[in-house]
Design a protein around this motif. Sequence first.
Motif, PDB file in Angstrom:
ATOM      1  N   TYR A  96      -1.387 -53.344  19.712  1.00  0.00           N
ATOM      2  CA  TYR A  96      -1.418 -52.337  20.755  1.00  0.00           C
ATOM      3  C   TYR A  96      -0.049 -52.227  21.408  1.00  0.00           C
ATOM      4  O   TYR A  96       0.559 -53.234  21.780  1.00  0.00           O
ATOM      5  CB  TYR A  96      -2.481 -52.684  21.796  1.00  0.00           C
ATOM      6  N   TYR A  97       0.418 -50.999  21.523  1.00  0.00           N
ATOM      7  CA  TYR A  97       1.726 -50.713  22.102  1.00  0.00           C
ATOM      8  C   TYR A  97       1.576 -49.816  23.321  1.00  0.00           C
ATOM      9  O   TYR A  97       0.726 -48.925  23.334  1.00  0.00           O
ATOM     10  CB  TYR A  97       2.614 -49.980  21.102  1.00  0.00           C
ATOM     11  N   CYS A  98       2.415 -50.022  24.312  1.00  0.00           N
ATOM     12  CA  CYS A  98       2.526 -48.995  25.345  1.00  0.00           C
ATOM     13  C   CYS A  98       3.845 -48.257  25.136  1.00  0.00           C
ATOM     14  O   CYS A  98       4.820 -48.812  24.616  1.00  0.00           O
ATOM     15  CB  CYS A  98       2.410 -49.562  26.756  1.00  0.00           C
ATOM     16  N   ALA A  99       3.818 -47.000  25.511  1.00  0.00           N
ATOM     17  CA  ALA A  99       4.975 -46.141  25.298  1.00  0.00           C
ATOM     18  C   ALA A  99       5.180 -45.276  26.529  1.00  0.00           C
ATOM     19  O   ALA A  99       4.229 -44.969  27.250  1.00  0.00           O
ATOM     20  CB  ALA A  99       4.759 -45.268  24.071  1.00  0.00           C
ATOM     21  N   GLY A 100       6.419 -44.878  26.751  1.00  0.00           N
ATOM     22  CA  GLY A 100       6.734 -44.081  27.932  1.00  0.00           C
ATOM     23  C   GLY A 100       7.553 -42.854  27.621  1.00  0.00           C
ATOM     24  O   GLY A 100       8.314 -42.826  26.643  1.00  0.00           O
ATOM     25  N   VAL A 101       7.377 -41.853  28.454  1.00  0.00           N
ATOM     26  CA  VAL A 101       8.180 -40.634  28.369  1.00  0.00           C
ATOM     27  C   VAL A 101       8.411 -40.144  29.789  1.00  0.00           C
ATOM     28  O   VAL A 101       7.519 -40.234  30.637  1.00  0.00           O
ATOM     29  CB  VAL A 101       7.490 -39.559  27.505  1.00  0.00           C
ATOM     30  N   GLU A 102       9.589 -39.641  30.071  1.00  0.00           N
ATOM     31  CA  GLU A 102       9.894 -39.088  31.385  1.00  0.00           C
ATOM     32  C   GLU A 102      10.591 -37.743  31.205  1.00  0.00           C
ATOM     33  O   GLU A 102      11.341 -37.550  30.242  1.00  0.00           O
ATOM     34  CB  GLU A 102      10.762 -40.041  32.208  1.00  0.00           C
ATOM     35  N   THR A 103      10.300 -36.825  32.120  1.00  0.00           N
ATOM     36  CA  THR A 103      10.883 -35.490  32.026  1.00  0.00           C
ATOM     37  C   THR A 103      11.267 -34.987  33.415  1.00  0.00           C
ATOM     38  O   THR A 103      10.715 -35.429  34.419  1.00  0.00           O
ATOM     39  CB  THR A 103       9.896 -34.493  31.399  1.00  0.00           C
ATOM     40  N   ALA A 104      12.183 -34.065  33.435  1.00  0.00           N
ATOM     41  CA  ALA A 104      12.596 -33.447  34.692  1.00  0.00           C
ATOM     42  C   ALA A 104      11.692 -32.285  35.067  1.00  0.00           C
ATOM     43  O   ALA A 104      11.703 -31.831  36.215  1.00  0.00           O
ATOM     44  CB  ALA A 104      14.038 -32.959  34.584  1.00  0.00           C
ATOM     45  N   TYR A 105      10.899 -31.823  34.113  1.00  0.00           N
ATOM     46  CA  TYR A 105      10.028 -30.679  34.339  1.00  0.00           C
ATOM     47  C   TYR A 105       8.589 -31.081  34.085  1.00  0.00           C
ATOM     48  O   TYR A 105       8.297 -31.991  33.325  1.00  0.00           O
ATOM     49  CB  TYR A 105      10.422 -29.520  33.427  1.00  0.00           C
ATOM     50  N   TYR A 106       7.702 -30.366  34.724  1.00  0.00           N
ATOM     51  CA  TYR A 106       6.276 -30.679  34.593  1.00  0.00           C
ATOM     52  C   TYR A 106       5.707 -30.064  33.327  1.00  0.00           C
ATOM     53  O   TYR A 106       5.893 -28.885  33.040  1.00  0.00           O
ATOM     54  CB  TYR A 106       5.514 -30.151  35.812  1.00  0.00           C
ATOM     55  N   TYR A 107       5.012 -30.877  32.560  1.00  0.00           N
ATOM     56  CA  TYR A 107       4.223 -30.420  31.431  1.00  0.00           C
ATOM     57  C   TYR A 107       2.787 -30.873  31.672  1.00  0.00           C
ATOM     58  O   TYR A 107       2.541 -32.049  31.893  1.00  0.00           O
ATOM     59  CB  TYR A 107       4.724 -31.036  30.114  1.00  0.00           C
ATOM     60  N   SER A 108       1.851 -29.974  31.613  1.00  0.00           N
ATOM     61  CA  SER A 108       0.460 -30.353  31.853  1.00  0.00           C
ATOM     62  C   SER A 108      -0.089 -31.231  30.728  1.00  0.00           C
ATOM     63  O   SER A 108      -1.054 -31.957  30.926  1.00  0.00           O
ATOM     64  CB  SER A 108      -0.409 -29.113  32.020  1.00  0.00           C
ATOM     65  N   ASP A 109       0.525 -31.140  29.556  1.00  0.00           N
ATOM     66  CA  ASP A 109       0.008 -31.865  28.397  1.00  0.00           C
ATOM     67  C   ASP A 109       0.991 -32.926  27.918  1.00  0.00           C
ATOM     68  O   ASP A 109       1.114 -33.170  26.722  1.00  0.00           O
ATOM     69  CB  ASP A 109      -0.291 -30.880  27.267  1.00  0.00           C
ATOM     70  N   LEU A 110       1.689 -33.568  28.866  1.00  0.00           N
ATOM     71  CA  LEU A 110       2.726 -34.529  28.493  1.00  0.00           C
ATOM     72  C   LEU A 110       2.165 -35.664  27.650  1.00  0.00           C
ATOM     73  O   LEU A 110       2.856 -36.208  26.794  1.00  0.00           O
ATOM     74  CB  LEU A 110       3.408 -35.075  29.741  1.00  0.00           C
ATOM     75  N   CYS A 111       0.914 -36.020  27.870  1.00  0.00           N
ATOM     76  CA  CYS A 111       0.313 -37.153  27.156  1.00  0.00           C
ATOM     77  C   CYS A 111       0.192 -36.931  25.658  1.00  0.00           C
ATOM     78  O   CYS A 111       0.158 -37.886  24.898  1.00  0.00           O
ATOM     79  CB  CYS A 111      -1.057 -37.483  27.720  1.00  0.00           C
TER      80      CYS A 111
END
Length: 129
Positions: A96-111
Amino acid sequence: QVQLVESGGDLVQPGGSLRLSCTASGFALPYYAIGWFRQAPGKEREEVSCVQFADGYAYTWYPSHLKGRFTISRDSAENAVSLQMNSLQPDDTAVYYCAGVETAYYYSDLCWRNMFEYWGQGTQVTVAS
């Protein structure tokens, strides 16, 4: 630089429960998500849950076949995200891995935009009697 460290993997009997933790640091942009993935030998990597943080809110997501058994949550210390797994079966055996993402703009479906760029080292979960 975002860093993610998983912990909590173990050997558990069928029907048992396990709680994984992902300690996160380094997120600097206003919108980010942390997802849990798993990969079993010979199988493709599978996203099993995700939480997206935006404007002070947390939005969770699960694939339909795991909803109700897996629960993702932010720990009280707020620098960790946990994955509570119940009614575990041998098919849940995987790294099992955890992963991350960050953005400057909002995405409703970032997941589920497949934008995860930071990954932990993984933790082994084995379900066997």
